[in-house]
Structures are given as C-alpha cells and as structure tokens.
Design an enzyme around this catalytic site. Sequence first.
Site, PDB file in Angstrom:
ATOM      1  N   HIS A 142       0.745  -1.181   0.210  1.00  0.00           N
ATOM      2  CA  HIS A 142      -0.019   0.162  -0.018  1.00  0.00           C
ATOM      3  C   HIS A 142       0.860   1.474  -0.011  1.00  0.00           C
ATOM      4  O   HIS A 142       0.780   2.269  -0.506  1.00  0.00           O
ATOM      5  CB  HIS A 142      -0.962  -0.060   1.106  1.00  0.00           C
ATOM      6  CG  HIS A 142      -1.842   1.061   1.233  1.00  0.00           C
ATOM      7  ND1 HIS A 142      -3.149   1.184   1.290  1.00  0.00           N
ATOM      8  CD2 HIS A 142      -1.437   2.442   1.552  1.00  0.00           C
ATOM      9  CE1 HIS A 142      -3.507   2.472   1.511  1.00  0.00           C
ATOM     10  NE2 HIS A 142      -2.620   3.281   1.684  1.00  0.00           N
ATOM     11  N   GLU A 143       1.734   1.315   0.927  1.00  0.00           N
ATOM     12  CA  GLU A 143       2.627   2.431   0.925  1.00  0.00           C
ATOM     13  C   GLU A 143       3.582   2.799  -0.390  1.00  0.00           C
ATOM     14  O   GLU A 143       3.598   3.884  -0.632  1.00  0.00           O
ATOM     15  CB  GLU A 143       3.472   2.479   2.346  1.00  0.00           C
ATOM     16  CG  GLU A 143       2.989   2.515   3.613  1.00  0.00           C
ATOM     17  CD  GLU A 143       1.738   3.397   3.806  1.00  0.00           C
ATOM     18  OE1 GLU A 143       1.759   4.804   3.139  1.00  0.00           O
ATOM     19  OE2 GLU A 143       0.647   3.319   4.476  1.00  0.00           O
ATOM     20  N   HIS A 146       1.964   4.415  -3.342  1.00  0.00           N
ATOM     21  CA  HIS A 146       1.857   5.907  -3.348  1.00  0.00           C
ATOM     22  C   HIS A 146       2.977   6.474  -3.961  1.00  0.00           C
ATOM     23  O   HIS A 146       3.044   7.602  -4.439  1.00  0.00           O
ATOM     24  CB  HIS A 146       2.024   6.269  -1.791  1.00  0.00           C
ATOM     25  CG  HIS A 146       0.678   6.297  -0.989  1.00  0.00           C
ATOM     26  ND1 HIS A 146      -0.329   7.043  -1.290  1.00  0.00           N
ATOM     27  CD2 HIS A 146       0.255   5.564   0.091  1.00  0.00           C
ATOM     28  CE1 HIS A 146      -1.542   6.736  -0.382  1.00  0.00           C
ATOM     29  NE2 HIS A 146      -1.062   6.040   0.266  1.00  0.00           N
TER      30      HIS A 146
HETATM   31 NI    NI Z   1      -2.200   5.203   1.898  1.00  0.00          NI
END
Ligand code: NI
Length: 177
Positions: A142-143, A146
Amino acid sequence: MAIKPVLKMGDARLLQVSEKVSQFGTPQLHALLQDMQDTMNALNGAGLAAPQIGVNLQVVIFGFEKNQRYPDADEVPFTVLLNPELTAIADEQEEGWEGCLSVPGLRGMVPRYTQLRYQGVDQFGKTIDRTVSGFHARVVQHECDHLQGILYPMRIKDFNSFGFTDVLFPGQEIVDD
Ligand code: NI
C-alpha cells in the site's frame, strides 16, 4: 517537528511518480521523517508515504504495535524505507480491507501479494532486505504504491466491497477520520 496536512484523493500530487532519494543522513531527510512520524502518529496511521504530505520522494514509514484503525492487524515493526523495490515471492494474492489517510472515512477490499520481499535503504543508507507476509506485506504494498502515484481504490476489483467505514463496520469503534 510538525503535524502536516495530509493530501486527499483528487489532489494531483498524489498521482505523481516519486523521485529516488540520493543523499542520506541529511538534516532535511531527518526533518521530513520527523514530520511524517508526527503526522502518522497524530492520525493513528499504520503507514505514511512522503507524497501524502506533498513531498515527491521515495520515502515511506510504517509500523505499529496496536493500531486503532486496524484493530485486528498483527504487529508490524516500525520501519523507515527509502527507494524500495518490491518482489512478489509467489503469484498468490489475497483480498483484505484497506483504508488510507488520503481517503478518509472509507474502506475497500484490495488484492495484494501474500508473500513479499522488499529491499531498500533506511534514512542512513543502510540496506533493508526483508521477506514478509500478512498485514506487513499488505502495508508495504500500500505505502509503496503511493510512490508510483497509485491509491488503493485504483486496485479494487469488486466495488461492492468499498464504502464508508462506519457503515461497513457498524458498532466496531474503528478510528477512521
Ligand atoms: Ni495510503
């Protein structure tokens, strides 16, 4: 140092590909990391990526013992990860609930690789090389998304499993704002 405003989905800065960090151990990098940590802690985040506070660099932090946003998640060691490279260990993916400080109040079911190797460096340029699974693998994917300008709603396959946290999980006191 400071709690920074977190950019919300719709802001074009969240859609950029981030640049690699080339200098380590600098005062600027330490200041950025302190801001990220203060911001993540203030919002009970499980992780935060630099672009979320408007800094276009390949820097993510994550980790917690207990997290009010993910009360059922296993502990993840606090980690500072720069210039990450992710490798799926197996093709297998599993769906799991995710939220994001840039998408407040919402949750969605997102497919992620269950077994993941991640490599990179910490803020001093020291090598990080780990193989992980479960929520740890999920939060890293998830990170690091980004840093590629990808927000978790872009990964959702079944939009029947996307909605407001308080409606999806009534009475469950999940912190999400
Ligand atoms: Ni996030």
